[in-house]
Design a protein around this motif. Structure first.
Motif, short mmCIF file in Angstrom:
data_model
loop_
_atom_site.label_atom_id
_atom_site.label_comp_id
_atom_site.label_asym_id
_atom_site.label_seq_id
_atom_site.Cartn_x
_atom_site.Cartn_y
_atom_site.Cartn_z
N VAL A 139 0.88 -1.17 0.00
CA VAL A 139 0.00 0.00 0.00
C VAL A 139 0.91 1.22 0.00
O VAL A 139 1.89 1.27 0.75
CB VAL A 139 -0.97 -0.03 1.21
N SER A 140 0.64 2.17 -0.88
CA SER A 140 1.55 3.31 -0.94
C SER A 140 1.01 4.46 -0.10
O SER A 140 -0.21 4.62 0.07
CB SER A 140 1.77 3.75 -2.39
N THR A 141 1.94 5.25 0.43
CA THR A 141 1.58 6.37 1.31
C THR A 141 0.63 7.33 0.60
O THR A 141 -0.23 7.94 1.24
CB THR A 141 2.85 7.16 1.70
N THR A 142 0.78 7.45 -0.72
CA THR A 142 -0.04 8.40 -1.49
C THR A 142 -1.51 8.00 -1.58
O THR A 142 -2.35 8.82 -1.91
CB THR A 142 0.51 8.52 -2.93
N GLU A 143 -1.81 6.74 -1.29
CA GLU A 143 -3.21 6.29 -1.35
C GLU A 143 -4.04 6.78 -0.16
O GLU A 143 -5.26 6.68 -0.17
CB GLU A 143 -3.27 4.75 -1.41
N GLY A 144 -3.36 7.26 0.88
CA GLY A 144 -4.07 7.73 2.06
C GLY A 144 -4.06 6.69 3.16
O GLY A 144 -4.13 5.48 2.90
N LEU A 168 7.80 10.08 -0.13
CA LEU A 168 6.87 11.17 -0.45
C LEU A 168 6.16 11.72 0.79
O LEU A 168 5.46 12.74 0.71
CB LEU A 168 5.83 10.70 -1.47
N LEU A 169 6.34 11.06 1.94
CA LEU A 169 5.59 11.45 3.15
C LEU A 169 5.65 12.95 3.48
O LEU A 169 4.62 13.52 3.84
CB LEU A 169 6.05 10.61 4.35
N PRO A 170 6.83 13.60 3.36
CA PRO A 170 6.86 15.03 3.72
C PRO A 170 5.92 15.88 2.86
O PRO A 170 5.57 17.00 3.25
CB PRO A 170 8.33 15.42 3.45
N ASN A 171 5.53 15.38 1.68
CA ASN A 171 4.69 16.17 0.77
C ASN A 171 3.22 15.77 0.82
O ASN A 171 2.43 16.18 -0.04
CB ASN A 171 5.20 16.00 -0.67
N LEU A 172 2.85 14.91 1.76
CA LEU A 172 1.49 14.34 1.76
C LEU A 172 0.73 14.67 3.03
O LEU A 172 1.34 14.88 4.09
CB LEU A 172 1.58 12.80 1.68
N PRO A 173 -0.60 14.68 2.94
CA PRO A 173 -1.39 14.81 4.16
C PRO A 173 -1.48 13.50 4.96
O PRO A 173 -1.90 13.50 6.11
CB PRO A 173 -2.78 15.22 3.64
N SER A 174 -1.07 12.37 4.35
CA SER A 174 -1.17 11.07 5.04
C SER A 174 -0.23 11.00 6.24
O SER A 174 0.85 11.57 6.23
CB SER A 174 -0.74 9.92 4.13
N LYS B 165 -2.92 14.89 -8.26
CA LYS B 165 -1.65 14.90 -7.52
C LYS B 165 -0.50 15.45 -8.35
O LYS B 165 0.64 14.94 -8.26
CB LYS B 165 -1.32 13.48 -6.97
N ILE B 166 -0.78 16.46 -9.17
CA ILE B 166 0.30 17.04 -9.99
C ILE B 166 1.32 17.76 -9.13
O ILE B 166 2.45 17.98 -9.56
CB ILE B 166 -0.23 17.99 -11.10
N ASP B 167 0.95 18.12 -7.88
CA ASP B 167 1.92 18.78 -6.99
C ASP B 167 3.11 17.86 -6.67
O ASP B 167 4.18 18.33 -6.30
CB ASP B 167 1.25 19.22 -5.68
N LEU B 168 2.92 16.55 -6.81
CA LEU B 168 3.99 15.62 -6.45
C LEU B 168 4.97 15.34 -7.61
O LEU B 168 5.99 14.69 -7.42
CB LEU B 168 3.40 14.29 -5.97
N LEU B 169 4.63 15.83 -8.81
CA LEU B 169 5.45 15.52 -10.00
C LEU B 169 6.96 15.75 -9.82
O LEU B 169 7.75 14.90 -10.27
CB LEU B 169 4.93 16.29 -11.22
N PRO B 170 7.38 16.85 -9.17
CA PRO B 170 8.84 17.05 -9.04
C PRO B 170 9.53 15.93 -8.26
O PRO B 170 10.74 15.75 -8.37
CB PRO B 170 8.95 18.37 -8.27
N ASN B 171 8.75 15.16 -7.46
CA ASN B 171 9.36 14.11 -6.63
C ASN B 171 9.18 12.70 -7.22
O ASN B 171 9.44 11.72 -6.54
CB ASN B 171 8.72 14.13 -5.24
N LEU B 172 8.68 12.62 -8.44
CA LEU B 172 8.33 11.32 -9.00
C LEU B 172 9.11 10.99 -10.26
O LEU B 172 9.53 11.90 -10.98
CB LEU B 172 6.84 11.30 -9.38
N PRO B 173 9.25 9.68 -10.56
CA PRO B 173 9.84 9.32 -11.85
C PRO B 173 8.83 9.44 -13.01
O PRO B 173 9.21 9.39 -14.17
CB PRO B 173 10.26 7.85 -11.65
#
Lengths: 215, 215
Positions: A139-144, A168-174, B165-173
């Motif tokens: 389960v990925s952090t981005t799913e909530g 990605l945790l620092p950039n997420l509300p999760s 979730k386009i805000d996360l693009l800079p952190n993604l492949p």
């Protein structure tokens, strides 16, 4: 009513084939893992990381299930592993018969660990035993952090939960502690690991667990 | 063979009920949207953003489908909208009959736009017409840019694709241009919008589209 009866029959037949496969795995000394998750949670990326670390230590086989495309098998074929792609043609999960057929294309005598990468789906693969010894849900952090509560049967059926994309945790509300709490609410005692397949974090611990369980 | 025949029968019955509902929506002048995506792609977060912007302008109703929990309906009930939660008890998609039953709990005479938030699943909801006028598929950047190719029937069935979730693009492949290319490969001419429900980006354009189509 008719639908439920048919479903029961289909599941019973699946369980029979799964038992057959499990018996074969046992005879051959193969440790098998069923990898389940939402689409895009990181099943293939985690497998790439595992292959990189373990390809020289153990003989790995991978059966990859997808609705369409052979992209995942192609991504994995750069490693020293045996890969077989199953295209389900629209079916939403793998079943034991598909796996049994795919196994015919693998040299089982040259195999220590077999990964089965299921179709990306947090619902339908739940009740389909593939004869595996371990089920890992990713389960990925981005799913909530609420996903374990919303899809409880799948999380309850798992032996191990891998929380992926922790980078990605620092950039997420999760909240990862909340996610762990929810995982344990659905399955007390569930083994939980944290990874970032993108950054390569936490994969060593996952490999150690697999090698330990394999023995 | 028996399974396929039964599936056809189930889908035929679903289509009949969907037509009934569609007729009713038309009579009442209600614009209906079926929201589909993977688990955690952002359906509820996008709905929260839409409600915030449109609750004072139009009468909104939301039917929320989940395998378990009433969390999503609770999240949406803080707005001036009518919400009904459907718990599918393990079923992997909504069907027209569930929606028809849920509609009985909504005052249709006080409704301009009805959102139906489907179960998080990129496979099973595809063939189930819910009588909607527009199907929006949400795909998040974190799922990877290859998802349209791997789950083509769902993307092909959509009228609009929202890349969230386009805000996360800079952190993604992931590459958003590649994702758009893949979306258009599966469905040429597909309307594509980009949003970040977390940051509130791109939601105005989505609301404008809905209000325009509603007329």
């Amino acid at each position: 009513m008719k639908v439920i009866e048919l479903e029961k029959k289909v599941l019973k037949r699946n369980d029979e084939i799964a038992e057959e496969i499990r018996e074969l795995y046992k005879q051959k000394g193969i440790f098998t893992i069923n990898l389940v998750s939402s689409p895009g949670a990181g099943k293939t990326s985690i497998l790439e990381n595992i292959c990189q670390r373990l390809e020289s230590k153990v003989n790995i086989g991978i059966i990859v299930g997808d609705v369409e495309t052979e992209n995942d098998a192609k991504r994995l074929s750069k490693f020293n592993v045996q890969t077989v792609q199953i295209i389900t043609n629209g079916a939403c999960h793998l079943d034991a018969k598909m796996v049994k057929n795919a196994m015919e294309k693998i040299d089982l005598d040259k195999l220590d660990i077999l990964f089965i990468e299921n179709v990306g789906n947090l619902v339908c693969p739940t009740n389909y035993d593939l004869g595996e010894e371990m089920r890992i849900v990713i389960v990925s952090t981005t799913e909530g952090d609420d996903k374990p509560l919303k899809y409880p049967p799948m999380f309850h059926s798992a032996d191990v939960a891998v929380i992926n994309k922790i980078d990605l945790l620092p950039n997420l509300p999760s909240n990862i502690d909340e996610m762990k709490k929810n995982l344990l609410k659905i399955k007390p005692g569930l083994k939980i690991l944290e990874t970032s397949a993108y950054k390569g974090t936490g994969i060593d611990a996952l490999c150690d667990l697999l090698l330990l369980k394999k023995k």
